[in-house]
Design a protein around this motif. Structure first.
Motif, short mmCIF file in Angstrom:
data_model
loop_
_atom_site.label_atom_id
_atom_site.label_comp_id
_atom_site.label_asym_id
_atom_site.label_seq_id
_atom_site.Cartn_x
_atom_site.Cartn_y
_atom_site.Cartn_z
N GLN A 128 -18.54 9.83 33.33
CA GLN A 128 -17.99 8.47 33.27
C GLN A 128 -17.27 8.19 34.57
O GLN A 128 -16.18 8.71 34.83
CB GLN A 128 -17.05 8.33 32.07
CG GLN A 128 -16.53 6.91 31.89
CD GLN A 128 -15.69 6.74 30.63
OE1 GLN A 128 -15.98 7.35 29.61
NE2 GLN A 128 -14.64 5.94 30.70
N HIS A 129 -17.88 7.35 35.41
CA HIS A 129 -17.40 7.10 36.77
C HIS A 129 -16.41 5.94 36.78
O HIS A 129 -16.62 4.91 37.43
CB HIS A 129 -18.60 6.79 37.65
CG HIS A 129 -18.41 7.11 39.11
ND1 HIS A 129 -17.21 7.53 39.65
CD2 HIS A 129 -19.27 7.05 40.15
CE1 HIS A 129 -17.36 7.72 40.95
NE2 HIS A 129 -18.60 7.43 41.28
N TRP A 161 -11.79 12.57 33.52
CA TRP A 161 -11.70 13.41 32.33
C TRP A 161 -11.76 12.50 31.11
O TRP A 161 -11.00 11.54 30.99
CB TRP A 161 -10.40 14.20 32.33
CG TRP A 161 -10.14 14.90 31.02
CD1 TRP A 161 -9.25 14.52 30.06
CD2 TRP A 161 -10.79 16.06 30.51
NE1 TRP A 161 -9.30 15.38 28.99
CE2 TRP A 161 -10.24 16.35 29.25
CE3 TRP A 161 -11.78 16.90 31.01
CZ2 TRP A 161 -10.65 17.42 28.47
CZ3 TRP A 161 -12.20 17.99 30.25
CH2 TRP A 161 -11.63 18.24 28.99
N TYR A 162 -12.70 12.78 30.23
CA TYR A 162 -12.80 12.03 28.96
C TYR A 162 -13.49 12.94 27.96
O TYR A 162 -13.89 14.07 28.29
CB TYR A 162 -13.54 10.70 29.15
CG TYR A 162 -15.04 10.82 29.30
CD1 TYR A 162 -15.89 10.28 28.33
CD2 TYR A 162 -15.62 11.47 30.38
CE1 TYR A 162 -17.27 10.37 28.45
CE2 TYR A 162 -16.99 11.56 30.51
CZ TYR A 162 -17.81 11.02 29.54
OH TYR A 162 -19.18 11.13 29.66
N GLU A 163 -13.64 12.47 26.73
CA GLU A 163 -14.15 13.35 25.67
C GLU A 163 -15.56 13.87 25.95
O GLU A 163 -15.95 14.93 25.48
CB GLU A 163 -14.11 12.64 24.31
CG GLU A 163 -15.00 11.43 24.17
CD GLU A 163 -14.36 10.13 24.65
OE1 GLU A 163 -14.98 9.07 24.43
OE2 GLU A 163 -13.26 10.19 25.24
N GLY A 164 -16.32 13.11 26.74
CA GLY A 164 -17.68 13.56 27.08
C GLY A 164 -17.69 14.85 27.88
O GLY A 164 -18.59 15.69 27.72
N ILE A 165 -16.71 15.02 28.76
CA ILE A 165 -16.63 16.26 29.55
C ILE A 165 -16.26 17.42 28.64
O ILE A 165 -16.82 18.52 28.74
CB ILE A 165 -15.61 16.12 30.69
CG1 ILE A 165 -15.97 14.93 31.59
CG2 ILE A 165 -15.52 17.41 31.50
CD1 ILE A 165 -17.34 14.99 32.22
N ALA A 166 -15.34 17.19 27.71
CA ALA A 166 -14.99 18.23 26.74
C ALA A 166 -16.21 18.64 25.93
O ALA A 166 -16.42 19.83 25.66
CB ALA A 166 -13.88 17.71 25.82
N VAL A 178 -17.04 22.91 38.51
CA VAL A 178 -16.75 22.20 39.76
C VAL A 178 -16.44 20.75 39.42
O VAL A 178 -17.23 20.07 38.76
CB VAL A 178 -17.95 22.25 40.73
CG1 VAL A 178 -17.64 21.43 41.98
CG2 VAL A 178 -18.28 23.68 41.10
N VAL A 179 -15.27 20.27 39.85
CA VAL A 179 -14.87 18.89 39.57
C VAL A 179 -14.65 18.11 40.86
O VAL A 179 -14.30 18.68 41.90
CB VAL A 179 -13.59 18.84 38.71
CG1 VAL A 179 -13.79 19.56 37.39
CG2 VAL A 179 -12.39 19.41 39.44
N ALA A 180 -14.85 16.81 40.76
CA ALA A 180 -14.54 15.91 41.86
C ALA A 180 -13.10 15.42 41.69
O ALA A 180 -12.80 14.66 40.77
CB ALA A 180 -15.51 14.73 41.87
N GLU A 197 -3.81 15.06 37.27
CA GLU A 197 -3.50 15.14 35.83
C GLU A 197 -4.76 15.46 35.02
O GLU A 197 -4.72 16.26 34.09
CB GLU A 197 -2.89 13.82 35.36
CG GLU A 197 -2.44 13.82 33.91
CD GLU A 197 -1.78 12.52 33.50
OE1 GLU A 197 -1.79 12.23 32.29
OE2 GLU A 197 -1.27 11.80 34.38
N ASP A 198 -5.87 14.82 35.40
CA ASP A 198 -7.15 15.12 34.73
C ASP A 198 -7.55 16.58 34.93
O ASP A 198 -8.03 17.24 34.00
CB ASP A 198 -8.26 14.24 35.30
CG ASP A 198 -8.21 12.80 34.82
OD1 ASP A 198 -7.58 12.55 33.78
OD2 ASP A 198 -8.81 11.94 35.48
N ILE A 199 -7.36 17.07 36.14
CA ILE A 199 -7.74 18.45 36.45
C ILE A 199 -6.92 19.43 35.61
O ILE A 199 -7.46 20.41 35.08
CB ILE A 199 -7.57 18.73 37.95
CG1 ILE A 199 -8.57 17.89 38.76
CG2 ILE A 199 -7.75 20.22 38.26
CD1 ILE A 199 -8.28 17.86 40.25
#
Length: 253
Positions: A128-129, A161-166, A178-180, A197-199
């Motif tokens: 989710q961009h 970061w959102y529920e889709g990544i989880a 690996v995260v952006a 905070e997302d990381i």
């Protein structure tokens, strides 16, 4: 398995005896110009690649495949189109395969869900961009999971970061993620990639994974730099498994 950060999201993945170049932005400093929807006058990318053009061409001669998450110019630029062999395998989501073919590439491996290429299982993941109107303007983005018998690497791609990544973490159980980072933000709207905070939230959600942070100090709409993100990592006692990659840095997984 080894990772080498070239710049921004451009990574060289050495896995299963193969060299896979991820999200190549190969142009010189300033070649992309100013980014739209920002107040910045800076020309992008903000830095050159960490090696000469001669060294770049030598590195490209050893590439076995290219993997492209999406077609924003800081992940797939004109120099990548120019420099890459048009017969090289290009691994990508189905949604962008036709566009890549229009640039002359003849060996496109489009993925709807997952494939096995050279004994490597490669899966497409969702991202989710950004949120709201900005998120809609940024369009659909994806990531990849690369899996061998004993290693699993999840390249999240450009996503908050959102529920889709989880859900992707639950599905694939990656040992390495690996995260952006950088909290890239336009003149309006919320960040379109992960904030510090997302990381931290991702680290907490995947306590057994190593986290590698990229997409830093190369494009002008990023609001958090390496020093700031490292400080947040240290404050949360995550420095033993959350690493901020430097341009040109090679990391053994």
């Amino acid at each position: 398995m080894k990772l080498e950060l070239w710049r921004n999201a451009t990574l060289l993945l050495q896995l299963g005896g193969k060299n896979i170049l991820i999200d190549p932005m190969l142009g010189a400093k300033g070649s992309l110009g100013k980014l739209p929807m920002t107040d910045s006058e800076l020309l992008n990318p903000l830095v050159d690649l960490p090696f000469s053009e001669e060294e770049l061409k030598d590195k490209l001669s050893k590439i076995d495949a290219v993997a492209v998450t999406h077609l924003h110019p800081d992940h797939w630029d004109e120099k990548a189109i120019e420099f890459l062999d048009k017969n090289i395998p290009v691994i990508c989501p189905e949604i962008i395969a036709e566009k890549i073919a229009e640039s002359g590439f003849k060996n496109i491996i489009s993925i709807k869900d997952s494939i096995i290429w050279e004994n490597i299982n490669i899966s497409i993941t969702e991202g989710q961009h950004g949120t709201g109107e900005i998120g809609e303007k940024m369009g659909k983005v994806n990531g990849f999971v690369f899996k061998t018998e004993d290693q699993t690497l999840y390249v999240v791609g450009d996503s908050i970061w959102y529920e889709g990544i989880a859900a992707e973490i639950d599905k694939h159980l990656p040992q390495h993620i690996v995260v952006a980072g950088g909290a890239a933000t336009f003149a309006v709207g919320d960040p379109i990639i992960m904030t510090s905070e997302d990381i931290i939230k991702l680290c907490e959600y995947a306590p057994n994974a190593s986290i590698l942070v990229t997409h830093l100090e190369a494009v002008s709409h990023c609001k958090e730099n390496r020093e700031y993100i490292q400080k947040k990592i240290n404050e949360n006692d995550l420095e033993n498994r959350c690493l901020v990659l430097q341009d040109g840095m090679e990391y053994s997984l």
